[in-house]
Each structure stands twice: as C-alpha cells, then as structure tokens.
Design a protein around this motif. Structure first.
Motif, short mmCIF file in Angstrom:
data_model
loop_
_atom_site.label_atom_id
_atom_site.label_comp_id
_atom_site.label_asym_id
_atom_site.label_seq_id
_atom_site.Cartn_x
_atom_site.Cartn_y
_atom_site.Cartn_z
N LYS A 117 2.47 3.32 -13.88
CA LYS A 117 1.81 4.58 -13.50
C LYS A 117 2.46 5.20 -12.26
CE LYS A 117 -2.65 3.39 -15.54
NZ LYS A 117 -2.11 2.24 -16.31
N ALA A 118 3.79 5.25 -12.29
CA ALA A 118 4.55 5.85 -11.19
C ALA A 118 5.14 7.18 -11.64
CB ALA A 118 5.67 4.92 -10.74
N PRO A 119 5.07 8.21 -10.81
CA PRO A 119 5.71 9.49 -11.16
C PRO A 119 7.21 9.31 -11.34
CG PRO A 119 5.01 9.47 -8.87
CD PRO A 119 4.43 8.25 -9.49
N LEU A 120 7.78 10.08 -12.25
CA LEU A 120 9.19 9.89 -12.62
C LEU A 120 9.94 11.22 -12.67
CD1 LEU A 120 11.57 8.23 -13.95
CD2 LEU A 120 10.48 8.74 -16.14
N VAL A 121 11.15 11.21 -12.10
CA VAL A 121 12.13 12.25 -12.34
C VAL A 121 13.05 11.68 -13.41
CG1 VAL A 121 14.02 13.62 -11.38
CG2 VAL A 121 12.03 13.08 -9.96
N LYS B 92 0.81 -1.23 0.00
CA LYS B 92 0.00 0.00 0.00
C LYS B 92 0.84 1.27 0.00
CE LYS B 92 -3.85 -2.31 2.36
NZ LYS B 92 -4.33 -2.84 1.08
N ALA B 93 2.02 1.20 -0.59
CA ALA B 93 2.89 2.37 -0.72
C ALA B 93 2.85 2.86 -2.16
CB ALA B 93 4.32 2.04 -0.32
N ARG B 94 3.06 4.15 -2.33
CA ARG B 94 3.11 4.78 -3.66
C ARG B 94 4.56 4.84 -4.09
NH1 ARG B 94 1.52 6.21 -8.57
NH2 ARG B 94 1.02 8.39 -8.96
N VAL B 95 4.85 4.43 -5.32
CA VAL B 95 6.23 4.41 -5.82
C VAL B 95 6.52 5.64 -6.67
CG1 VAL B 95 7.80 3.23 -7.41
CG2 VAL B 95 6.52 1.91 -5.73
N MET B 96 7.71 6.17 -6.50
CA MET B 96 8.23 7.25 -7.32
C MET B 96 9.60 6.83 -7.85
SD MET B 96 9.23 11.10 -6.06
CE MET B 96 10.74 11.83 -6.70
N LEU B 97 9.83 7.00 -9.15
CA LEU B 97 11.08 6.59 -9.77
C LEU B 97 11.98 7.79 -10.04
CD1 LEU B 97 9.77 4.08 -12.48
CD2 LEU B 97 10.89 3.50 -10.32
N ASP C 269 20.86 4.69 -24.73
CA ASP C 269 19.49 5.05 -25.09
C ASP C 269 18.48 4.10 -24.48
OD1 ASP C 269 20.43 7.19 -26.51
OD2 ASP C 269 20.15 6.29 -28.49
N LYS C 270 18.77 2.80 -24.56
CA LYS C 270 17.85 1.81 -24.00
C LYS C 270 17.76 1.94 -22.47
CE LYS C 270 18.37 -1.74 -27.56
NZ LYS C 270 18.91 -3.08 -27.91
N PHE C 271 18.90 2.23 -21.86
CA PHE C 271 18.93 2.38 -20.40
C PHE C 271 18.06 3.56 -19.97
CE2 PHE C 271 20.69 4.17 -16.53
CZ PHE C 271 20.82 3.06 -15.71
N PHE C 272 18.23 4.71 -20.61
CA PHE C 272 17.45 5.89 -20.25
C PHE C 272 15.96 5.69 -20.53
CE2 PHE C 272 15.76 10.16 -21.39
CZ PHE C 272 15.82 10.72 -20.12
N ALA C 273 15.65 5.07 -21.68
CA ALA C 273 14.25 4.85 -22.06
C ALA C 273 13.55 3.90 -21.10
CB ALA C 273 14.18 4.32 -23.48
N MET C 274 14.32 3.03 -20.45
CA MET C 274 13.73 2.06 -19.52
C MET C 274 12.89 2.74 -18.46
SD MET C 274 15.80 -0.32 -16.77
CE MET C 274 16.54 1.12 -15.96
N TYR C 275 13.37 3.84 -17.92
CA TYR C 275 12.65 4.51 -16.84
C TYR C 275 11.32 5.08 -17.32
CZ TYR C 275 17.00 4.20 -14.17
OH TYR C 275 18.11 3.74 -13.51
N GLY C 276 11.32 5.70 -18.50
CA GLY C 276 10.08 6.26 -19.02
C GLY C 276 9.06 5.19 -19.34
N THR C 277 9.52 4.09 -19.92
CA THR C 277 8.62 2.98 -20.24
C THR C 277 8.02 2.39 -18.97
OG1 THR C 277 9.89 2.42 -22.23
CG2 THR C 277 8.47 0.70 -21.31
N LEU C 278 8.87 2.15 -17.99
CA LEU C 278 8.39 1.55 -16.75
C LEU C 278 7.44 2.49 -16.01
CD1 LEU C 278 8.57 -0.85 -14.82
CD2 LEU C 278 10.52 0.26 -13.73
#
Length: 213
Positions: A165-169, A131-136, A151-160
């Motif tokens: 549905k986790a907020p991302l920096v 029941k915790a909210r995740v932020m990446l 490129d694949k490494f950086f794109a991984m975060y956006g895809t995930l």
C-alpha cells in the motif's frame, strides 16, 4: 505568550500546558523526506543542484510545503545495497517519508526480480517500523534484456505497491526514455535538461505523499 499565561493563571495544570505546547511544536516541525536511490537520483554526471531531487526541494519551498529533503542516493546502488544502508539512515535522519528509487542496477545486471522485490519489501518494512511512509519510484528495462525479464521487472513495482500500500511512480523516465538527445553519452543517465521532466513525473505523487503523512 499572553494566552499561555492566561491559561496557566486560570488553573490549567502546568504539565498539561507543557504537553500541549510540545504537541503544537511537533505538529509545526518540518517533515523530513529521505530519498534512497541510485545514480538517477545522485546527480551522476551533473552539476550539483540540477538533479530532480534538488529540484523537488526547490518546488516544495515554492509551494510552501515545510519539508527538508535528504538525498542519500549512491551511484551504482542496488536494492541489496539500499536494504543494507537504510537502517542507519532511518536512525540518523528519522524521516517522515522514504522515497525508494532503486532497482535499475539490479535489472542492468540481470539479477533475479524476486530478489529485488524482497529487498524493496524489506526496506518498506524497516521504514514502516520507523514510522515513515514509503513511496516507490519504478523503472523499466531496455528491450534488449528480453521481453519476459523486462515485463516481470516492471510489473514488480506495481505488485509491490499494491501489497505494501505504497504510492508509486510507475516509470520515472516516462516521456524521456525514448529521446536519445536527453541523455548523456553513456545513454543511461539523463542530462540536466531532462530532470525537470523527471520531476514532473514524480511531483504529483511526492506532493500527495508528503501532505498525507
């Protein structure tokens, strides 16, 4: 207190009154933010209290946001290590928000991007179940690791981020990575002077995530 007794005397059942008091207490309890990261969050090479996590806790207080920050970051941590440690951390701290800042060490070791993504997804699943909210918090690899891998490494975060549905920096070192003078002699770890700028990248998403929980 007077209102409580007035309601009790007016015939409101004691059990219902106690339940409402418990709910009010739970609502006002401070939120717990658990940061699971690597050396970039563990204050590697810095004086205690000068890293972005400590600065974030100070800023939460300054903005009157009732939250406690637990920094469970470990220098050298990989996504696999974070995945292994997270269940015990969730049980111990019962966080409302889990901030995951991992992946840099996977990338520096050239580990498969798909494996890192699977580990981060598993961490999200464990946190969500608790029941915790995740932020990446995302990271980029230096160009010398190859354009395709970077490129694949950086794109991984956006895809995930979209999938779970986790907020991302997107990149915690945005505006800092291209300034060598902001880094320690190893050229990997930012100086204390860079951490306010790191927090500036993270803060808008962190603040919104905590308030939304």
């Amino acid at each position: 207190m007077l209102n409580m007794f007035n309601r009790l005397l007016s015939g409101k059942p004691l059990a219902a009154l106690l339940l409402s008091m418990a709910a009010a207490s739970a609502y006002s309890a401070p939120k717990t933010v658990l940061v699971v990261g690597d050396s970039l969050s563990a204050e590697y090479g810095l004086s205690r209290g000068t890293g972005w996590v400590a600065l974030a806790e100070q800023k939460l207080k300054q903005n009157h946001i009732d939250a406690v920050v637990v920094n469970a970051s470990v220098s050298g941590e990989t996504t696999s290590g974070g995945r292994s440690r997270l269940p015990a951390l969730l049980t111990k701290y019962k966080p409302d928000v889990v901030v995951i800042e991992l992946g840099a060490n996977d990338g520096l070791r050239g580990l498969p991007v798909v494996a890192a993504q699977a580990n981060l997804r598993a961490m999200n699943d464990a946190a969500t179940q608790a029941k915790a909210r995740v932020m990446l918090i995302g990271m980029r690899m230096p160009p010398n690791y190859g354009r395709d891998y970077a490129d694949k490494f950086f794109a991984m975060y956006g895809t995930l981020s979209k999938d779970i549905k986790a907020p991302l920096v997107p990149f915690m070192l945005d505006g800092i990575a291209d300034k060598p003078q902001m880094f320690q002699p190893d050229r990997l770890h930012p100086l204390a002077e860079a951490h306010p700028a790191i927090l500036a990248n993270i803060w808008p998403v962190l603040q919104k995530t905590i308030k939304a929980k």
